[in-house]
Design a protein around this motif. Structure first.
Motif, PDB file in Angstrom:
ATOM      1  N   ASN A   5       1.123  -1.221   0.112  1.00  0.00           N
ATOM      2  CA  ASN A   5       0.157   0.124   0.108  1.00  0.00           C
ATOM      3  C   ASN A   5       0.753   1.267   0.341  1.00  0.00           C
ATOM      4  O   ASN A   5       0.045   2.526  -0.299  1.00  0.00           O
ATOM      5  CB  ASN A   5      -1.079   0.378   1.170  1.00  0.00           C
ATOM      6  CG  ASN A   5      -1.657  -0.918   0.725  1.00  0.00           C
ATOM      7  OD1 ASN A   5      -2.678  -1.193   0.430  1.00  0.00           O
ATOM      8  ND2 ASN A   5      -2.791  -1.924   2.393  1.00  0.00           N
ATOM      9  N   ASN A   6       2.346   0.809  -0.026  1.00  0.00           N
ATOM     10  CA  ASN A   6       2.547   2.565   0.392  1.00  0.00           C
ATOM     11  C   ASN A   6       4.163   2.165  -0.360  1.00  0.00           C
ATOM     12  O   ASN A   6       5.309   2.323  -0.007  1.00  0.00           O
ATOM     13  CB  ASN A   6       3.826   2.622   1.842  1.00  0.00           C
ATOM     14  CG  ASN A   6       2.580   2.801   2.732  1.00  0.00           C
ATOM     15  OD1 ASN A   6       2.486   3.599   2.643  1.00  0.00           O
ATOM     16  ND2 ASN A   6       1.642   1.567   3.525  1.00  0.00           N
ATOM     17  N   LYS A   7       3.281   2.220  -2.219  1.00  0.00           N
ATOM     18  CA  LYS A   7       4.885   1.503  -3.296  1.00  0.00           C
ATOM     19  C   LYS A   7       5.385   2.741  -3.633  1.00  0.00           C
ATOM     20  O   LYS A   7       4.881   4.023  -3.158  1.00  0.00           O
ATOM     21  CB  LYS A   7       4.602   1.090  -4.387  1.00  0.00           C
ATOM     22  CG  LYS A   7       4.521  -0.382  -4.464  1.00  0.00           C
ATOM     23  CD  LYS A   7       3.091  -1.356  -4.914  1.00  0.00           C
ATOM     24  CE  LYS A   7       2.531  -2.803  -5.527  1.00  0.00           C
ATOM     25  NZ  LYS A   7       2.401  -3.411  -6.496  1.00  0.00           N
ATOM     26  N   GLY A   8       6.736   2.825  -3.298  1.00  0.00           N
ATOM     27  CA  GLY A   8       7.960   3.866  -4.139  1.00  0.00           C
ATOM     28  C   GLY A   8       8.187   5.079  -2.742  1.00  0.00           C
ATOM     29  O   GLY A   8       8.361   6.339  -3.421  1.00  0.00           O
ATOM     30  N   ILE A   9       7.545   4.852  -1.842  1.00  0.00           N
ATOM     31  CA  ILE A   9       7.417   6.024  -0.279  1.00  0.00           C
ATOM     32  C   ILE A   9       8.284   5.293   0.865  1.00  0.00           C
ATOM     33  O   ILE A   9       8.205   4.631   1.028  1.00  0.00           O
ATOM     34  CB  ILE A   9       5.890   6.185  -0.022  1.00  0.00           C
ATOM     35  CG1 ILE A   9       4.801   7.067  -0.876  1.00  0.00           C
ATOM     36  CG2 ILE A   9       6.072   6.897   0.872  1.00  0.00           C
ATOM     37  CD1 ILE A   9       3.690   6.688  -0.361  1.00  0.00           C
ATOM     38  N   ASN A  10       9.184   6.662   1.169  1.00  0.00           N
ATOM     39  CA  ASN A  10      10.038   5.977   2.014  1.00  0.00           C
ATOM     40  C   ASN A  10       9.220   6.380   3.237  1.00  0.00           C
ATOM     41  O   ASN A  10       9.060   7.574   4.198  1.00  0.00           O
ATOM     42  CB  ASN A  10      10.757   6.918   1.997  1.00  0.00           C
ATOM     43  CG  ASN A  10      12.001   6.958   3.300  1.00  0.00           C
ATOM     44  OD1 ASN A  10      11.870   6.162   4.026  1.00  0.00           O
ATOM     45  ND2 ASN A  10      12.906   7.909   3.237  1.00  0.00           N
ATOM     46  N   LEU A  11       8.664   4.894   4.308  1.00  0.00           N
ATOM     47  CA  LEU A  11       7.586   5.258   5.067  1.00  0.00           C
ATOM     48  C   LEU A  11       7.986   4.826   6.200  1.00  0.00           C
ATOM     49  O   LEU A  11       8.921   3.803   5.950  1.00  0.00           O
ATOM     50  CB  LEU A  11       6.048   4.988   4.622  1.00  0.00           C
ATOM     51  CG  LEU A  11       5.442   4.506   5.847  1.00  0.00           C
ATOM     52  CD1 LEU A  11       4.656   5.584   5.787  1.00  0.00           C
ATOM     53  CD2 LEU A  11       3.999   3.799   5.453  1.00  0.00           C
ATOM     54  N   VAL A  12       8.191   5.976   7.247  1.00  0.00           N
ATOM     55  CA  VAL A  12       8.365   5.449   8.597  1.00  0.00           C
ATOM     56  C   VAL A  12       7.577   4.611   9.943  1.00  0.00           C
ATOM     57  O   VAL A  12       6.655   5.766   9.946  1.00  0.00           O
ATOM     58  CB  VAL A  12       9.416   6.951   9.054  1.00  0.00           C
ATOM     59  CG1 VAL A  12       9.717   5.733  10.763  1.00  0.00           C
ATOM     60  CG2 VAL A  12      10.550   7.253   8.407  1.00  0.00           C
TER      61      VAL A  12
END
Length: 330
Positions: free
Chosen positions: A55-62
């Motif tokens: 659900n968070n492809k390509g996103i730098n998620l913390v």
């Protein structure tokens, strides 16, 4: 300075993050609203859906964990590691929500510094023993009741190798009212043994420049409500053009289309769009008039007609350099 997108529960979920990333981006990382591990062996379903990698492809998620028990935190962190989050996990000691603080979590934990100290000791000891230790960052407020508590709070944080201490210089009691207490952040700036990130009241490019000038040695700024209001703010900070009406129109239309796919009822979609304008209207000269217009809408047809009028007929504000005010909110 690196820019971090603050988590806002109920607002900056994966649908919103994907939308913002596609249309604006400009940030170094998005921080997810907290997850809260409990006695269950693992989090399932909607507890974890927001941070699933697919659900968070390509996103730098913390991802962010809210807990006051080290065993719960460690169990949740191990699940995140298995999901591929092997770099940074954020520890939430800042949420001011009453339903959270009543359980001695979030900024409620700031009332129990002995307990918080034990928690951090156990969590960082566990992390030190990992083959590949995580960057366990912390998001905090400056106190529960008053800013006078912050000296003792910072003394606890200074005991631990926190890669980044994100300080929102308000107390739990203040919630999001009044101005951020820059004198309190100054104390952290002068006395923290860990790298700092400033968080609070950065709503314009001028606000950012004021913080950057006053706290010239910090390398991170976190922006939440200011970025929801002006989704182009990070790009403006990075030297690009200011937000335009064309961008707002595209932002609005994409927002509407994405959430229309999610909500089964017109009522829920209408509520979400009213929430959208509660923030975005602040970019307009006649923001109060816009808010009143949108509040009156009782149907999507009426709403869409008013939204079109707004983006075609209303002017955006021109922000003047004014800086943030230093206040003592005790």
């Amino acid at each position: 300075m690196k820019l971090l997108f603050a988590p806002l529960d109920g607002i900056t979920g994966f649908t919103y993050r994907n939308l913002h990333h596609a249309l604006f981006d400009g940030v170094n990382a998005y921080y997810a609203p907290f997850i809260s591990p409990t006695v269950n062996e693992e989090m399932r379903g909607k507890e974890i859906r927001d941070i699933l990698p697919e659900n968070n492809k390509g996103i730098n998620l913390v991802p962010q964990i809210l807990a006051n028990r080290s065993d719960f935190f460690i169990r949740g962190a191990e699940q995140l590691i298995d999901m591929g989050y092997t770099d940074e996990i954020n520890i939430n000691i800042g949420c001011p929500s009453g339903t959270v603080t009543s359980k001695n979590k979030g900024s409620g934990f700031l009332r129990d510094l002995d307990g918080m100290n034990r928690f951090l000791d156990e969590v960082y000891t566990w992390n030190d023993n990992l083959e590949n230790p995580l960057a366990l960052t912390v998001k905090t407020r400056i106190g529960y009741e008053t800013a006078y508590e912050f000296q003792d709070i910072l003394d606890v944080y200074n005991k631990y190798p926190i890669p980044l201490l994100i300080v929102h210089p308000r107390t739990k009691k203040q919630m999001y009212k009044e101005r951020a207490n820059l004198d309190a952040f100054q104390y952290a700036y002068d006395n923290s043994k860990n790298a700092l990130c400033y968080n609070g009241d950065i709503n314009t490019l001028e606000d950012y420049e004021y913080i950057k000038k006053r706290f010239s040695k910090i390398e991170y700024a976190m922006i939440g409500r200011g970025m929801i209001t002006n989704p182009n703010l990070a790009n403006e900070i990075n030297g690009e053009e200011k937000l335009t009406l064309d961008q707002i129109k595209k932002y609005h239309d994409t927002f509407y289309d994405e959430f229309e796919k999610i909500f089964e009822s017109d009522k829920h979609l209408l509520f979400k769009m009213k929430e959208f304008w509660n923030y975005v209207s602040k970019n307009f000269v006649k923001e109060n008039e816009i808010c009143k217009m949108i509040r009156k809408c009782q149907s999507l047809d009426k709403y869409k007609a008013y939204a079109q009028i707004i983006v075609e007929s209303y002017d955006l504000k021109e922000y003047n350099k004014q800086g943030l005010n230093v206040v003592n909110n005790d």
